[in-house]
Motif scaffolding. Sequence first.
Motif, PDB file in Angstrom:
ATOM      1  N   SER A 117       0.831  -1.208   0.000  1.00 10.22           N
ATOM      2  CA  SER A 117       0.000   0.000   0.000  1.00 10.22           C
ATOM      3  C   SER A 117       0.865   1.257   0.000  1.00 10.22           C
ATOM      4  O   SER A 117       0.561   2.230  -0.700  1.00 10.22           O
ATOM      5  N   CYS A 121       0.850   3.793  -3.214  1.00  9.24           N
ATOM      6  CA  CYS A 121       0.384   5.162  -3.043  1.00  9.24           C
ATOM      7  C   CYS A 121       1.500   6.161  -3.349  1.00  9.24           C
ATOM      8  O   CYS A 121       1.257   7.215  -3.941  1.00  9.24           O
ATOM      9  N   SER A 124       1.799   6.778  -7.038  1.00 11.28           N
ATOM     10  CA  SER A 124       0.736   7.650  -7.549  1.00 11.28           C
ATOM     11  C   SER A 124       1.007   9.118  -7.225  1.00 11.28           C
ATOM     12  O   SER A 124       0.862   9.996  -8.088  1.00 11.28           O
ATOM     13  N   THR A 125       1.391   9.390  -5.993  1.00  7.03           N
ATOM     14  CA  THR A 125       1.631  10.778  -5.597  1.00  7.03           C
ATOM     15  C   THR A 125       2.858  11.358  -6.307  1.00  7.03           C
ATOM     16  O   THR A 125       2.855  12.530  -6.693  1.00  7.03           O
ATOM     17  N   SER A 160       4.458  13.590  -0.183  1.00  5.77           N
ATOM     18  CA  SER A 160       4.132  12.311  -0.825  1.00  5.77           C
ATOM     19  C   SER A 160       4.371  11.148   0.123  1.00  5.77           C
ATOM     20  O   SER A 160       3.545  10.220   0.209  1.00  5.77           O
ATOM     21  N   ILE A 163       1.608  11.244   2.918  1.00  2.00           N
ATOM     22  CA  ILE A 163       0.307  10.772   2.420  1.00  2.00           C
ATOM     23  C   ILE A 163       0.319   9.258   2.266  1.00  2.00           C
ATOM     24  O   ILE A 163      -0.646   8.566   2.638  1.00  2.00           O
ATOM     25  N   SER A 164       1.417   8.729   1.732  1.00  2.00           N
ATOM     26  CA  SER A 164       1.534   7.280   1.554  1.00  2.00           C
ATOM     27  C   SER A 164       1.554   6.565   2.896  1.00  2.00           C
ATOM     28  O   SER A 164       0.958   5.491   3.053  1.00  2.00           O
ATOM     29  N   ASP A 167      -1.983   6.514   4.267  1.00  2.00           N
ATOM     30  CA  ASP A 167      -2.762   5.497   3.561  1.00  2.00           C
ATOM     31  C   ASP A 167      -2.425   4.098   4.061  1.00  2.00           C
ATOM     32  O   ASP A 167      -3.308   3.262   4.263  1.00  2.00           O
ATOM     33  N   THR A 168      -1.133   3.862   4.300  1.00  2.00           N
ATOM     34  CA  THR A 168      -0.692   2.551   4.798  1.00  2.00           C
ATOM     35  C   THR A 168      -1.231   2.271   6.187  1.00  2.00           C
ATOM     36  O   THR A 168      -1.703   1.162   6.476  1.00  2.00           O
ATOM     37  N   HIS A 171      -4.933   1.329   6.029  1.00  2.00           N
ATOM     38  CA  HIS A 171      -5.116  -0.042   5.554  1.00  2.00           C
ATOM     39  C   HIS A 171      -4.750  -1.057   6.637  1.00  2.00           C
ATOM     40  O   HIS A 171      -5.472  -2.038   6.860  1.00  2.00           O
ATOM     41  N   ILE A 214     -10.961   5.207   0.603  1.00  2.00           N
ATOM     42  CA  ILE A 214      -9.520   5.455   0.566  1.00  2.00           C
ATOM     43  C   ILE A 214      -8.971   5.234  -0.836  1.00  2.00           C
ATOM     44  O   ILE A 214      -8.141   6.005  -1.337  1.00  2.00           O
ATOM     45  N   SER A 218      -7.061   8.050  -2.865  1.00  2.00           N
ATOM     46  CA  SER A 218      -5.639   7.858  -3.178  1.00  2.00           C
ATOM     47  C   SER A 218      -5.394   7.595  -4.656  1.00  2.00           C
ATOM     48  O   SER A 218      -4.281   7.800  -5.147  1.00  2.00           O
TER      49      SER A 218
END
Length: 242
Positions: A117, A121, A124-125, A160, A163-164, A167-168, A171, A214, A218
């Motif tokens: 994750s 992510c 992507s960022t 970045s 944010i990652s 997100d992790t 999850h 999410i 994301s």
Amino acid sequence: NPRLFYKRCLCFVEQQNITGVLKFLLLGLSDDPELQPLIFVFFMSMYLVTMLGNLLIFLAVSSDSHLHTPMYFFLSILSMADIGFTSTTIPKMILDIQTHNRVISYAGCLIQMSFYSFFGCLDSTLLTVMAYDRFVAICYPLHYLVIMNPRLCSLLVLVSFLISLLDTQLHCLLMSQLSFCTNVEIPHFFCDPAQLLKLACNDTSTSEIVIYIIGVISGGVPLSGIIFSYYKIVSSILRVPS
């Protein structure tokens, strides 16, 4: 829900067999013994090419002072993120094929899912950041070095990462709330969050909604940023006389 009721009953029946260390069985891509060597060669080749290509990019950017620009700085970070993303799942699958042991512990599954994750992510960022960098370079070329200064570049990379990481953590927190029965088989070669939700014994409706939100945020926000940046780039190019 009959499916949820059946899973709860199954968990209740198997409670006496639940140990302190829960393990999962990764079924992989195929159970056919004849296909295993082919899968091994394909994924090993793909992994080595990915590692070599990204390492060469990182080393080239690091060693050449002419490449110490925002674009190549972001590209080198993206290369490291790609290496981490690939190394999260592929080596485990290759090792499983070689050892014929597809078992992964509960902790190992959560760790693999967290790194998957995080690097997904981060990719992507970073792609969004690179799209913004190209937007500034093409639409505001005279102010590019002023806008994309080292401080802003470092700040964009730091954001970045944060944010990652957020997100992790979300999850991992959601997955850690799930309950599983014994002898859990994951029909994949890594711990996919979507598959874990399907295999959980408890009610996952709330977790599914949260993970869906999410995923939309994301994935949708970076994609929208990339599309908007390149839309502005194309618009600026079309306004230039031929």
